[in-house]
Design a protein around this motif. Structure first.
Motif, PDB file in Angstrom:
ATOM      1  N   GLN A  59       0.819  -1.202   0.000  1.00  0.00           N
ATOM      2  CA  GLN A  59       0.000   0.000   0.000  1.00  0.00           C
ATOM      3  C   GLN A  59       0.855   1.255   0.000  1.00  0.00           C
ATOM      4  N   GLU A  60       1.917   1.229   0.784  1.00  0.00           N
ATOM      5  CA  GLU A  60       2.806   2.393   0.883  1.00  0.00           C
ATOM      6  C   GLU A  60       3.559   2.629  -0.422  1.00  0.00           C
ATOM      7  N   ASP A  61       3.970   1.550  -1.084  1.00  0.00           N
ATOM      8  CA  ASP A  61       4.771   1.683  -2.294  1.00  0.00           C
ATOM      9  C   ASP A  61       3.922   2.000  -3.519  1.00  0.00           C
ATOM     10  N   LEU A  62       2.801   1.288  -3.689  1.00  0.00           N
ATOM     11  CA  LEU A  62       1.982   1.444  -4.889  1.00  0.00           C
ATOM     12  C   LEU A  62       0.789   2.361  -4.678  1.00  0.00           C
ATOM     13  N   GLY A  63       0.526   2.728  -3.446  1.00  0.00           N
ATOM     14  CA  GLY A  63      -0.608   3.603  -3.173  1.00  0.00           C
ATOM     15  C   GLY A  63      -1.939   2.926  -3.403  1.00  0.00           C
ATOM     16  N   THR A  64      -2.050   1.647  -3.033  1.00  0.00           N
ATOM     17  CA  THR A  64      -3.292   0.911  -3.248  1.00  0.00           C
ATOM     18  C   THR A  64      -4.367   1.364  -2.270  1.00  0.00           C
ATOM     19  N   ALA A  65      -5.599   1.452  -2.772  1.00  0.00           N
ATOM     20  CA  ALA A  65      -6.743   1.723  -1.908  1.00  0.00           C
ATOM     21  C   ALA A  65      -7.134   0.431  -1.194  1.00  0.00           C
ATOM     22  N   SER A  66      -8.004   0.560  -0.192  1.00  0.00           N
ATOM     23  CA  SER A  66      -8.402  -0.621   0.577  1.00  0.00           C
ATOM     24  C   SER A  66      -9.105  -1.650  -0.314  1.00  0.00           C
ATOM     25  N   SER A  67      -9.899  -1.159  -1.292  1.00  0.00           N
ATOM     26  CA  SER A  67     -10.574  -2.082  -2.205  1.00  0.00           C
ATOM     27  C   SER A  67      -9.572  -2.847  -3.060  1.00  0.00           C
ATOM     28  N   ALA A  68      -8.509  -2.181  -3.490  1.00  0.00           N
ATOM     29  CA  ALA A  68      -7.473  -2.851  -4.281  1.00  0.00           C
ATOM     30  C   ALA A  68      -6.700  -3.851  -3.424  1.00  0.00           C
ATOM     31  N   GLU A  69      -6.461  -3.515  -2.163  1.00  0.00           N
ATOM     32  CA  GLU A  69      -5.799  -4.449  -1.255  1.00  0.00           C
ATOM     33  C   GLU A  69      -6.608  -5.737  -1.141  1.00  0.00           C
ATOM     34  N   GLN A  70      -7.924  -5.581  -1.015  1.00  0.00           N
ATOM     35  CA  GLN A  70      -8.789  -6.753  -0.932  1.00  0.00           C
ATOM     36  C   GLN A  70      -8.685  -7.585  -2.199  1.00  0.00           C
ATOM     37  N   LEU A  71      -8.586  -6.943  -3.360  1.00  0.00           N
ATOM     38  CA  LEU A  71      -8.480  -7.668  -4.621  1.00  0.00           C
ATOM     39  C   LEU A  71      -7.148  -8.400  -4.762  1.00  0.00           C
ATOM     40  N   VAL A  72      -6.095  -7.881  -4.150  1.00  0.00           N
ATOM     41  CA  VAL A  72      -4.804  -8.572  -4.176  1.00  0.00           C
ATOM     42  C   VAL A  72      -4.949  -9.971  -3.568  1.00  0.00           C
ATOM     43  N   ILE A  73      -5.779 -10.079  -2.541  1.00  0.00           N
ATOM     44  CA  ILE A  73      -6.013 -11.370  -1.891  1.00  0.00           C
ATOM     45  C   ILE A  73      -7.110 -12.146  -2.599  1.00  0.00           C
ATOM     46  N   SER A  74      -8.259 -11.487  -2.841  1.00  0.00           N
ATOM     47  CA  SER A  74      -9.431 -12.207  -3.341  1.00  0.00           C
ATOM     48  C   SER A  74      -9.279 -12.642  -4.792  1.00  0.00           C
ATOM     49  N   SER A  75      -8.523 -11.906  -5.634  1.00  0.00           N
ATOM     50  CA  SER A  75      -8.332 -12.331  -7.022  1.00  0.00           C
ATOM     51  C   SER A  75      -7.613 -13.674  -7.074  1.00  0.00           C
ATOM     52  N   TYR A  76      -6.626 -13.844  -6.209  1.00  0.00           N
ATOM     53  CA  TYR A  76      -5.910 -15.122  -6.117  1.00  0.00           C
ATOM     54  C   TYR A  76      -6.837 -16.223  -5.616  1.00  0.00           C
ATOM     55  N   ALA A  77      -7.519 -15.958  -4.486  1.00  0.00           N
ATOM     56  CA  ALA A  77      -8.368 -16.969  -3.858  1.00  0.00           C
ATOM     57  C   ALA A  77      -9.499 -17.395  -4.785  1.00  0.00           C
ATOM     58  N   THR A  78     -10.111 -16.439  -5.481  1.00  0.00           N
ATOM     59  CA  THR A  78     -11.251 -16.748  -6.346  1.00  0.00           C
ATOM     60  C   THR A  78     -10.835 -17.591  -7.537  1.00  0.00           C
ATOM     61  N   LEU A  79      -9.816 -17.136  -8.276  1.00  0.00           N
ATOM     62  CA  LEU A  79      -9.386 -17.876  -9.476  1.00  0.00           C
ATOM     63  C   LEU A  79      -8.832 -19.246  -9.111  1.00  0.00           C
ATOM     64  N   TYR A  80      -8.174 -19.347  -7.972  1.00  0.00           N
ATOM     65  CA  TYR A  80      -7.659 -20.639  -7.505  1.00  0.00           C
ATOM     66  C   TYR A  80      -8.810 -21.601  -7.257  1.00  0.00           C
ATOM     67  N   ALA A  81      -9.840 -21.145  -6.545  1.00  0.00           N
ATOM     68  CA  ALA A  81     -10.965 -22.013  -6.196  1.00  0.00           C
ATOM     69  C   ALA A  81     -11.722 -22.486  -7.429  1.00  0.00           C
ATOM     70  N   VAL A  82     -11.994 -21.564  -8.379  1.00  0.00           N
ATOM     71  CA  VAL A  82     -12.855 -21.932  -9.516  1.00  0.00           C
ATOM     72  C   VAL A  82     -12.118 -22.756 -10.568  1.00  0.00           C
ATOM     73  N   THR A  83     -10.782 -22.807 -10.517  1.00  0.00           N
ATOM     74  CA  THR A  83     -10.018 -23.516 -11.551  1.00  0.00           C
ATOM     75  C   THR A  83      -9.526 -24.881 -11.080  1.00  0.00           C
ATOM     76  N   LEU A  84      -9.669 -25.202  -9.791  1.00  0.00           N
ATOM     77  CA  LEU A  84      -9.083 -26.426  -9.251  1.00  0.00           C
ATOM     78  C   LEU A  84      -9.629 -27.699  -9.903  1.00  0.00           C
ATOM     79  N   ILE A  85     -10.943 -27.768 -10.097  1.00  0.00           N
ATOM     80  CA  ILE A  85     -11.515 -28.977 -10.698  1.00  0.00           C
ATOM     81  C   ILE A  85     -10.985 -29.163 -12.112  1.00  0.00           C
ATOM     82  N   THR A  86     -10.926 -28.083 -12.874  1.00  0.00           N
ATOM     83  CA  THR A  86     -10.391 -28.148 -14.235  1.00  0.00           C
ATOM     84  C   THR A  86      -8.922 -28.544 -14.214  1.00  0.00           C
ATOM     85  N   GLY A  87      -8.150 -27.958 -13.287  1.00  0.00           N
ATOM     86  CA  GLY A  87      -6.733 -28.293 -13.190  1.00  0.00           C
ATOM     87  C   GLY A  87      -6.510 -29.763 -12.898  1.00  0.00           C
TER      88      GLY A  87
END
Length: 484
Positions: free
Chosen positions: A42-70
């Protein structure tokens, strides 16, 4: 290159498995390691709180929905091939994250990490069925559980260390770039060692079924991850309402494809294995404690005014228990047989109820006795460490090796959904009870009730697991191996 049925175990199976375990280690490590780096990002890139949440949730979401296919890709095109492709993609995505100059490049890199991790991760669990005889599978699954638990526990500590020592002035970027040498070493040493395993009668991927499965999981997982943070807007409820409708359409399509002689991504015949539905229900209850780490940190820092370092050190007994638990499965299983899983989950239930009682009787301004708290967290970690590998065996052991990748992906996806449900539902209970005034008393009360909710969910899983212990999985011995 020909396919053949092997009667004798693969002589290099343990070395092969050690390579594949990297795929089990890196995804949870990268999920947890980011948490401690968010302030620096956040300090380096100036991320907003919503973007911080996406840093975590984008990984978690795509990981969960792709596991069966993988997992299914490994069955069809080779588990070793998908492992290396996933690992190479994960390294490229990590490089993208490490070099990110804007929040959105970082979020895109995290999303790609999630997809490639889901291609890589199921191959280790799937290969247990393919390369090990039945007598060695409990030990292999115990090691899988230990590695998975170790990654979850050390992720936050490693992130803190890398940022603190500021490797080559990279700061937070080191938590992503550290994946590159690991990936290159595994690829260099692993390709000559890893023999290919796949389903004997591999076919092409069911693209329509894959799209429907990912769409169904997306409508379920995205609102669970994002809904509470967004205040449960209308789009979240609409997505949740669409999930069962899409699930029915997906199942009907897969059934028709199977009857027509095709190869569905979710084989209906395999999912009708006796006890499999109940085993997946246990998996759905298993990570009811997924929200526990967040709630304990909130209690320690909000009610007891501990520092972030002190709160982090509190988790060490849990980590020790989680590491010892899986390694204790083989000797305990010789005594308890198929009852190891309900016993492990029962220990977790007892630990959470004990914790809830201890916090409730401790004056609000004081911390619970350290000795008792250490014992409780070790017990919870030990119970989960016992239960995890036996849960994996309970699920994967009920299908033929040809569907190992599919069932490994389903199991991993179920555990991810369990975590999301835990955060959404039990986290919702916590924040509802907390109210607008986050006093020490309200935090303590909300934490106590939430801990009891976790215990109740785990008790349901333990009860269902107990019925399965009386119906052991019949593990097929057939394995398919492709000679190089």
């Amino acid at each position: 290159m020909s396919q053949l049925e092997i009667a004798a175990p693969e002589p290099r199976r343990w070395l092969m498995f050690a390579i594949l375990l990297v795929g089990a280690f890196l995804p949870p490590l990268d999920f947890f390691i980011v948490n401690v780096a968010l302030p620096s990002i956040q300090e380096d890139l100036g991320t907003a709180s919503s973007a911080e949440q996406l840093v975590i949730s984008s990984y978690a979401t795509l990981y969960a929905v792709t596991l069966i296919t993988g997992g299914r890709l490994g069955d069809l095109y080779g588990r070793g091939r998908m492992f290396f492709l996933g690992l190479l993609g994960f390294a490229a995505a990590s490089l993208m994250c490490g070099l990110a100059t804007t929040p959105w490049i970082l979020i895109l890199g995290r999303a790609l990490q999630g997809v490639t991790a889901a291609v890589m991760a199921p191959q280790a669990l799937a290969s247990v069925q393919a390369i090990f005889p039945a007598s060695e599978r409990p030990l292999a699954l115990s090691l899988y559980g230990a590695v998975f638990g170790l990654a979850s526990v050390i992720g936050q500590a490693l992130g803190g260390v890398l940022i603190a020592i500021d490797v080559l002035g990279m700061g937070w970027r080191a938590i992503f770039l550290v994946n590159l040498p690991i990936a290159l070493l595994v690829i260099a040493f692993g390709i000559p060692v890893l023999k290919e395993t796949r389903a004997l009668h591999a076919s092409k991927l069911d693209l329509v079924g894959t799209a429907l499965s990912m769409l169904t999981l997306t409508t379920l997982v995205v609102p669970l991850i994002e809904g509470r943070e967004a205040g449960w807007p209308m789009w979240a409820w609409l997505m949740l309402a669409a999930a069962p409708v899409l699930a029915v359409l997906f199942w009907r399509y897969e059934t028709r494809l199977h009857l027509a002689g095709g190869t569905p991504v979710l084989a209906p015949a395999a999912l009708k294995a006796p006890g499999l539905g109940r085993a997946l229900l246990v998996a759905l209850c298993f990570y009811a404690m997924g929200v526990f780490f967040l709630l304990l940190s909130r209690y320690m820092q909000g009610a007891l005014h501990m520092t972030a370092l002190q709160a982090g050190l509190i988790f060490l007994p849990f980590g020790a228990g989680f590491l010892v638990g899986p390694l204790s499965v083989p000797p305990i299983r010789r005594m308890l047989g198929d009852y190891v899983n309900p016993v492990g989950m029962g220990l977790e239930v007892f630990g959470f109820l004990w914790l809830g009682w201890l916090v409730s009787v401790t004056p609000t301004t004081l911390a619970p006795p350290l000795t008792a708290l250490t014992a409780i967290l070790f017990l919870i970690g030990f119970g989960q460490g016992l239960a995890l590998p036996t849960l994996m065996r309970m699920v994967t052991g009920r299908v033929a090796p040809a569907y190992s990748g599919m069932i490994a992906g389903i199991t991993s996806a179920t555990l991810q959904i369990s975590t999301s449900l835990s955060v959404a539902l039990i986290g919702g209970v916590f924040y509802t009870l907390l109210g607008e005034q986050a006093t020490a008393a309200s935090i303590t009360h909300a934490f106590t009730v939430s801990v009891v909710c976790i215990a109740a969910c785990l008790a349901v899983g333990a009860a269902v697991s107990l019925t399965l212990a009386r119906q052991p999985a019949q593990v097929p011995e057939a394995s398919a191996i492709r000679s190089n």
